[in-house]
Design an enzyme around this catalytic site. Sequence first.
Site, short mmCIF file in Angstrom:
data_model
loop_
_atom_site.label_atom_id
_atom_site.label_comp_id
_atom_site.label_asym_id
_atom_site.label_seq_id
_atom_site.Cartn_x
_atom_site.Cartn_y
_atom_site.Cartn_z
N GLY A 1 0.79 -1.24 0.00
CA GLY A 1 0.00 0.00 0.00
C GLY A 1 0.81 1.28 0.00
O GLY A 1 0.31 2.34 0.38
N MET B 1 -3.97 -6.82 -7.08
CA MET B 1 -3.50 -7.90 -7.93
C MET B 1 -4.63 -8.85 -8.37
O MET B 1 -4.56 -10.06 -8.15
CB MET B 1 -2.39 -8.68 -7.21
CG MET B 1 -1.22 -7.80 -6.84
SD MET B 1 -0.65 -6.75 -8.21
CE MET B 1 1.04 -7.27 -8.29
N HIS C 1 1.28 0.43 -13.21
CA HIS C 1 2.00 -0.83 -13.41
C HIS C 1 3.50 -0.54 -13.53
O HIS C 1 3.89 0.41 -14.22
CB HIS C 1 1.48 -1.52 -14.67
CG HIS C 1 2.09 -2.86 -14.89
ND1 HIS C 1 1.73 -3.98 -14.16
CD2 HIS C 1 3.08 -3.27 -15.71
CE1 HIS C 1 2.46 -5.01 -14.54
NE2 HIS C 1 3.29 -4.61 -15.48
C1 GAR Z 1 3.37 -1.18 -7.40
O1 GAR Z 1 4.70 -1.14 -7.81
C2 GAR Z 1 2.44 -1.30 -8.59
O2 GAR Z 1 2.94 -0.66 -9.73
C3 GAR Z 1 2.36 -2.78 -8.78
O3 GAR Z 1 2.31 -3.31 -7.50
C4 GAR Z 1 3.08 -2.48 -6.63
C5 GAR Z 1 2.30 -2.24 -5.37
O4 GAR Z 1 3.07 -1.60 -4.39
N1 GAR Z 1 1.21 -3.15 -9.57
C6 GAR Z 1 1.19 -4.18 -10.42
O5 GAR Z 1 2.12 -4.94 -10.59
C7 GAR Z 1 -0.12 -4.33 -11.17
N2 GAR Z 1 -0.03 -5.32 -12.18
P1 GAR Z 1 2.40 -0.86 -3.17
O6 GAR Z 1 1.39 -1.85 -2.57
O7 GAR Z 1 3.52 -0.59 -2.23
O8 GAR Z 1 1.73 0.37 -3.69
#
Ligand code: GAR
Length: 200
Positions: free
Chosen positions: A12, A90, A109
């Site tokens: 998050g 996800m 992404h």
């Molecule tokens: C982020 O880097 C986002 O870009 C990625 O998950 C991470 C979440 O981090 N999203 C994906 O891979 C979507 N396919 P966070 O929970 O620390 O924000």
Amino acid sequence: MKKIAVFASGSGSNFQAIAVAAQAGILSAEISLLVCDKPGAFAVDRADMLGIPVLVISPKSYPSKAAYEEEILQKLISLDVEMIVLAGYMRLIGPTLLEAYEGKIVNIHPSLLPAFPGKDAIGQALAAGIETTGVTIHYVDEGMDTGPIIASASVRVEAGETRESLQKKIQRIEHSLYPEVLEKLLNGEGEVLQWERSVH
Ligand code: GAR
């Protein structure tokens, strides 16, 4: 003030960056809700610390994806949420939410889409041995990390780069780019946004 809901499944950190920008007045939106599909995710602790309401909801507790999304949808409607911001959520968005929030769901992404969609985009980029990867913000459709691109920022992959160092660089960019792009979208500038940015 426009009301938005952020969806997250894990740490998050993007959710927090968006919430802090909103609380600081840099982003003119109210974060009405964090939707989290993973009980125990750190995103939920962050929401508690920030004083933002949370809906923790596990798809396993519902007979179908439609029923799961219908429950979320009713909550969003009751809060007058206008836009859904996916931040490390996800899970594919299904027709129930897509139809109700058509053109109003965005995602971030950690790659330059259409390269490396899906899980572990950073690992995929490292394994491919490419010199440039990045971050993409796009509208969400029924596909996996597909949909019209709104903004992107490129990041150089240095020699000897590790997953940790690359993730750190990518997340630093995500945390500034996402609130900035959301502010433009909420001000109705979505159509003209086709940013490309290079960060070294
Ligand atoms: C982020 O880097 C986002 O870009 C990625 O998950 C991470 C979440 O981090 N999203 C994906 O891979 C979507 N396919 P966070 O929970 O620390 O924000």
